[in-house]
Design a protein around this motif. Structure first.
Motif, PDB file in Angstrom:
ATOM      1  N   MET A   1       0.816  -1.324   0.109  1.00  0.00           N
ATOM      2  CA  MET A   1       0.092   0.143   0.075  1.00  0.00           C
ATOM      3  C   MET A   1       0.964   1.114   0.012  1.00  0.00           C
ATOM      4  N   ALA A   2       0.803   1.917  -1.006  1.00  0.00           N
ATOM      5  CA  ALA A   2       1.439   3.486  -1.078  1.00  0.00           C
ATOM      6  C   ALA A   2       0.820   4.381  -0.354  1.00  0.00           C
ATOM      7  N   PHE A   3       1.409   5.284   0.037  1.00  0.00           N
ATOM      8  CA  PHE A   3       0.677   6.549   0.858  1.00  0.00           C
ATOM      9  C   PHE A   3       0.511   7.560   0.124  1.00  0.00           C
ATOM     10  N   PRO A   4      -0.492   8.241   0.119  1.00  0.00           N
ATOM     11  CA  PRO A   4      -0.846   9.405  -0.661  1.00  0.00           C
ATOM     12  C   PRO A   4       0.068  10.747  -0.489  1.00  0.00           C
ATOM     13  N   LEU A   5       0.107  11.546  -1.198  1.00  0.00           N
ATOM     14  CA  LEU A   5       0.769  12.877  -0.762  1.00  0.00           C
ATOM     15  C   LEU A   5       0.284  13.516   0.214  1.00  0.00           C
ATOM     16  N   ARG A   6       0.758  14.388   0.931  1.00  0.00           N
ATOM     17  CA  ARG A   6       0.053  15.215   1.962  1.00  0.00           C
ATOM     18  C   ARG A   6      -1.137  16.021   1.280  1.00  0.00           C
ATOM     19  N   LYS A   7      -0.951  16.643   0.192  1.00  0.00           N
ATOM     20  CA  LYS A   7      -2.189  17.471  -0.442  1.00  0.00           C
ATOM     21  C   LYS A   7      -3.282  16.497  -0.694  1.00  0.00           C
ATOM     22  N   ASP A   8      -3.012  15.252  -0.874  1.00  0.00           N
ATOM     23  CA  ASP A   8      -4.312  14.451  -1.278  1.00  0.00           C
ATOM     24  C   ASP A   8      -4.772  13.938   0.038  1.00  0.00           C
ATOM     25  N   VAL A   9      -4.590  14.111   1.115  1.00  0.00           N
ATOM     26  CA  VAL A   9      -5.314  13.523   2.302  1.00  0.00           C
ATOM     27  C   VAL A   9      -6.265  14.190   2.858  1.00  0.00           C
ATOM     28  N   PRO A  10      -7.541  13.667   2.930  1.00  0.00           N
ATOM     29  CA  PRO A  10      -8.899  14.273   3.477  1.00  0.00           C
ATOM     30  C   PRO A  10      -8.592  15.257   4.684  1.00  0.00           C
ATOM     31  N   ILE A  11      -9.007  16.325   4.412  1.00  0.00           N
ATOM     32  CA  ILE A  11      -8.832  17.446   5.481  1.00  0.00           C
ATOM     33  C   ILE A  11      -9.310  16.822   6.859  1.00  0.00           C
ATOM     34  N   GLU A  12     -10.214  16.137   6.994  1.00  0.00           N
ATOM     35  CA  GLU A  12     -10.838  15.462   8.481  1.00  0.00           C
ATOM     36  C   GLU A  12      -9.541  14.697   8.920  1.00  0.00           C
ATOM     37  N   GLN A  13      -8.675  13.971   8.329  1.00  0.00           N
ATOM     38  CA  GLN A  13      -7.622  13.369   9.061  1.00  0.00           C
ATOM     39  C   GLN A  13      -6.536  14.043   9.411  1.00  0.00           C
ATOM     40  N   THR A  14      -6.588  15.394   9.290  1.00  0.00           N
ATOM     41  CA  THR A  14      -5.506  16.213   9.447  1.00  0.00           C
ATOM     42  C   THR A  14      -5.821  17.214  10.608  1.00  0.00           C
ATOM     43  N   TRP A  15      -4.875  17.756  11.111  1.00  0.00           N
ATOM     44  CA  TRP A  15      -4.964  18.895  12.469  1.00  0.00           C
ATOM     45  C   TRP A  15      -5.290  20.202  11.819  1.00  0.00           C
ATOM     46  N   ASP A  16      -5.804  21.032  12.433  1.00  0.00           N
ATOM     47  CA  ASP A  16      -6.199  22.307  12.249  1.00  0.00           C
ATOM     48  C   ASP A  16      -5.237  23.312  12.783  1.00  0.00           C
ATOM     49  N   LEU A  17      -3.988  23.646  11.899  1.00  0.00           N
ATOM     50  CA  LEU A  17      -3.060  24.642  12.355  1.00  0.00           C
ATOM     51  C   LEU A  17      -3.615  25.952  12.283  1.00  0.00           C
ATOM     52  N   THR A  18      -4.677  26.296  11.649  1.00  0.00           N
ATOM     53  CA  THR A  18      -5.233  27.741  11.597  1.00  0.00           C
ATOM     54  C   THR A  18      -5.389  28.149  12.997  1.00  0.00           C
ATOM     55  N   HIS A  19      -5.671  27.348  13.928  1.00  0.00           N
ATOM     56  CA  HIS A  19      -5.515  27.765  15.403  1.00  0.00           C
ATOM     57  C   HIS A  19      -4.497  28.504  15.920  1.00  0.00           C
ATOM     58  N   LEU A  20      -3.470  28.289  15.264  1.00  0.00           N
ATOM     59  CA  LEU A  20      -2.305  29.042  15.580  1.00  0.00           C
ATOM     60  C   LEU A  20      -2.016  30.363  14.813  1.00  0.00           C
ATOM     61  N   PHE A  21      -2.108  29.988  13.503  1.00  0.00           N
ATOM     62  CA  PHE A  21      -1.979  31.292  12.580  1.00  0.00           C
ATOM     63  C   PHE A  21      -2.977  30.775  11.410  1.00  0.00           C
ATOM     64  N   GLU A  22      -3.704  31.722  11.013  1.00  0.00           N
ATOM     65  CA  GLU A  22      -4.915  31.584  10.101  1.00  0.00           C
ATOM     66  C   GLU A  22      -4.326  31.362   8.747  1.00  0.00           C
ATOM     67  N   THR A  23      -3.131  32.367   8.514  1.00  0.00           N
ATOM     68  CA  THR A  23      -2.906  32.272   7.152  1.00  0.00           C
ATOM     69  C   THR A  23      -1.037  32.166   7.325  1.00  0.00           C
ATOM     70  N   GLU A  24      -0.369  32.097   6.130  1.00  0.00           N
ATOM     71  CA  GLU A  24       0.989  32.038   6.225  1.00  0.00           C
ATOM     72  C   GLU A  24       1.655  33.207   6.452  1.00  0.00           C
ATOM     73  N   ALA A  25       0.711  34.140   5.973  1.00  0.00           N
ATOM     74  CA  ALA A  25       1.302  35.759   6.091  1.00  0.00           C
ATOM     75  C   ALA A  25       1.204  36.060   7.528  1.00  0.00           C
ATOM     76  N   GLN A  26       0.177  35.621   8.236  1.00  0.00           N
ATOM     77  CA  GLN A  26       0.206  35.971   9.792  1.00  0.00           C
ATOM     78  C   GLN A  26       1.249  35.455  10.531  1.00  0.00           C
ATOM     79  N   PHE A  27       1.618  34.072  10.019  1.00  0.00           N
ATOM     80  CA  PHE A  27       2.859  33.221  10.536  1.00  0.00           C
ATOM     81  C   PHE A  27       4.348  34.369  10.343  1.00  0.00           C
ATOM     82  N   GLU A  28       4.384  34.623   9.064  1.00  0.00           N
ATOM     83  CA  GLU A  28       5.493  35.589   8.754  1.00  0.00           C
ATOM     84  C   GLU A  28       5.594  36.824   9.320  1.00  0.00           C
ATOM     85  N   ALA A  29       4.478  37.380   9.721  1.00  0.00           N
ATOM     86  CA  ALA A  29       4.342  38.559  10.470  1.00  0.00           C
ATOM     87  C   ALA A  29       4.616  38.373  11.740  1.00  0.00           C
ATOM     88  N   ALA A  30       4.381  37.278  12.411  1.00  0.00           N
ATOM     89  CA  ALA A  30       4.565  37.117  13.663  1.00  0.00           C
ATOM     90  C   ALA A  30       6.153  36.751  13.908  1.00  0.00           C
TER      91      ALA A  30
END
Length: 598
Positions: free
Chosen positions: A1-30
């Motif tokens: 069984m080959a694993f999918p690429l990260r971009k192809d994983v269903p979102i419900e199987q992943t954690w939500d990092l927007t609780h830290l920063f909603e956007t990459e721009a917010q992270f860069e500003a921080a």
């Protein structure tokens, strides 16, 4: 069984990092804001810490800076952990490490300047702001080993370089190392780190399991010399700093922040190596008999005792199991468990480039994040309960302690996590009279909870101690030397009960904990505490639960010995450890009895 690429994983199987920063721009500003704040902090307070009120002002500013840094570092590291191959993730974590090394140098004056002051000034600061009393005490404790301020600044500036071996280890392991398929009876089967540790080690088809073992360790062997040099670089850096700071041994240097001495450390390793080994050899003999193996090898130690009985389980089913098993911890704890699932605190996905193992990250001021690769085996319920034990610990401690006091000694860190495993097992055993189910639960506790923490990690600890003793003696490390150390430890523990396959000596290459100081032995230390307290909860109920919750809420305000004492476990004696080993032995005896009956 080959694993999918990260971009192809269903979102419900992943954690939500927007609780830290909603956007990459917010992270860069921080990140940009933090670098400015650190410069302003240095300009405002360096050389100015002469009065108690200024000290308190500085510590408040430093506390706020640390909070911001935690969000930034967690965001970058969690992205990296789920896809080590992603170049954006690599560049993001690299940028954070570079910035944080500069910040470490800019803020190193805080400790140096405080140590130059008379004690009464620090006492006055503590009286003005009692929330910092433990922080100041921790700084004072380090005074005998603190170097000249300019030396401390230089060492801090090199902090990113000092962490480079761990980054190199992960790059070798998770980016460069490519596992080809392996063949069994004409069938081509996939291999990866996660597949081996999550599936192939547990495979009940002996031919497939042994072929997978050979394929996995053959690939590790191709990288053993690079990995050995990477590891040597890490431990020699630790040895150099230990010498600079005046420690007698690198072991003393690494134990100092844990607030335990060599006696507790050595006792944990020596007694388990001697007294647990006979029980685990008996367990190995039982596995061999049940599976009708001609010989018992290292490659066979992870197979389940009753593989046809273990069910598969969905993520949602695991939630109910844990809510039932951990309900004794109270309503607030149950609400945390629901939030963990509902708000996507947990990353369940299996994808290319994802790190191995499982962990919990608990950024101060946010909520915990749990990393796991879900295989749908019932075994994963115990793994997830373990990581949510860490989450519950910091969920509690951060509500009651500031950022400096929320985290206890590493010696204690695995007690709350293994406690959840024990509570799950106790619940399952109490709610069934079926002999086969009872055997499955007990075998899960032995094969996962105790094998993982009291055997796998403890044998790593015994090997690690041999490595540091060699470094203290002025020796160098290479792959053949490390392989021999590891084989000696395995053969000493398992004796004649288990043949140590060729390749097993490379097991040292699998463990990232070796780049985290004296971490491996703390698993058995934590499980010693949780075994004792979980038995108290069975006997005494709510009183013991409330005392345990108070321990979780205490965070790092007490030493490991003091925290254990709050839960009525005396770590100054050998009794808790010996009782825990005896308990493991009784579980194996019960497994043997149930197997004979069935």
């Amino acid at each position: 069984m080959a694993f999918p690429l990260r971009k192809d994983v269903p979102i419900e199987q992943t954690w939500d990092l927007t609780h830290l920063f909603e956007t990459e721009a917010q992270f860069e500003a921080a990140l940009a804001h933090i670098t400015v704040s650190a410069t302003q902090f240095e300009q405002r307070f360096s050389g100015q810490l002469t009065a108690a009120n200024i000290i308190v002002e500085a510590m408040k500013a430093y506390e706020e800076l640390r909070k911001q840094m935690v969000f930034v570092s967690t965001y970058a590291s969690l992205h990296q952990s789920v896809d080590q191959k992603n170049t954006e993730n690599q560049m993001r974590i690299g940028a954070v490490q570079t910035a944080f090394a500069k910040i470490a140098a800019q803020t190193s004056f805080l400790q140096s300047d405080l140590l130059q002051l008379d004690a009464h000034v620090l006492e006055e600061a503590s009286s003005i702001a009692p929330q910092y009393v433990h922080f100041i005490a921790a700084i004072l404790r380090e005074k005998p080993h603190t170097l000249h301020p300019e030396v401390e600044k230089v060492l801090a500036a090199f902090s990113g370089t000092f962490s480079a071996p761990y980054s190199l280890y992960n790059t070798t392991k998770l980016v460069d190392m490519k596992f080809p398929n392996f063949d069994v009876d004409g069938e081509s089967l996939p291999m990866s780190y996660n597949l081996f540790e999550g599936d192939w080690e547990l495979e009940t088809d002996t031919d497939k399991r042994h072929a997978a073992f050979h394929a996995f360790y053959s690939k590790l062997a191709d990288y053993q010399h690079t990995t050995a040099k990477t590891y040597e670089m890490a431990v020699k850096q630790e040895k150099t700093e230990a010498d600079l700071r005046g420690y007698e041994s690198v072991l003393d240097f690494l134990l100092f922040p844990q607030e335990v001495d060599r006696a507790l450390y050595n006792r944990q390793i020596d007694i388990i190596m001697e007294e647990l080994a006979p029980h685990m050899r008996k367990y190995a003999n039982l596995l061999q008999r049940v599976h009708n193996l001609e010989r018992m090898t290292f490659a066979d130690l992870k197979i389940p005792l009753d593989p046809t009985y273990e069910p598969t389980i969905t993520v949602e089913q695991s939630r109910q199991y844990m809510k039932d098993g951990l309900s004794v911890m109270g309503d607030d704890y149950m609400q945390m468990l629901d939030r963990a699932f509902d708000e996507r605190w947990i990353d369940f996905a299996n994808n290319e480039g994802k790190s191995t193992g499982a962990f919990c990250s608990s950024p101060y001021g946010a909520h915990p994040y749990v990393f796991i690769s879900w295989t749908s085996r019932m075994n994963e319920v115990f793994v997830l309960a373990h990581e949510l034990g860490h989450a519950g610990h910091f969920y509690n401690s951060q509500q009651h302690q500031n950022i400096f006091d929320a985290r206890p000694s590493l010696y204690f860190i695995e007690a709350p996590s293994t406690m959840n495993e024990m509570l799950m097992a106790n619940h399952l055993l109490q709610n069934s009279n079926d002999a086969r189910f009872k055997r499955w639960v007990i075998s899960s506790v032995v094969a996962r909870t105790y094998y993982h923490n009291f055997v796998t990690h403890l044998l790593e600890a015994a090997y690690q101690r041999d490595v540091y003793e060699a470094i203290d003696a002025g020796k160098s490390l290479n792959a053949p030397f490390l392989n021999q150390l590891k084989r000696n430890v395995l053969e000493t523990f398992w004796g004649d009960a288990v043949d140590i396959n060729e390749g097993a000596e490379l097991t040292w290459m699998r463990q990232p904990h070796y780049y985290m100081g004296l971490y491996p032995y703390t698993y058995s230390a934590g499980l010693t505490i949780s075994t004792q307290v979980s038995q108290r909860i069975l006997r005494e109920g709510q009183v013991a639960v409330e005392e345990w919750l108070a321990v979780l809420q205490a965070g790092g305000t007490k030493s490991p010995v003091e925290l254990a004492k709050m839960a009525r476990v005396d770590l100054t004696t050998e009794q808790p450890l010996r009782e825990t080993i005896a308990y493991i032995g009784s579980l194996i005896d019960e497994l043997e009895t149930l197997t004979n009956e069935l």
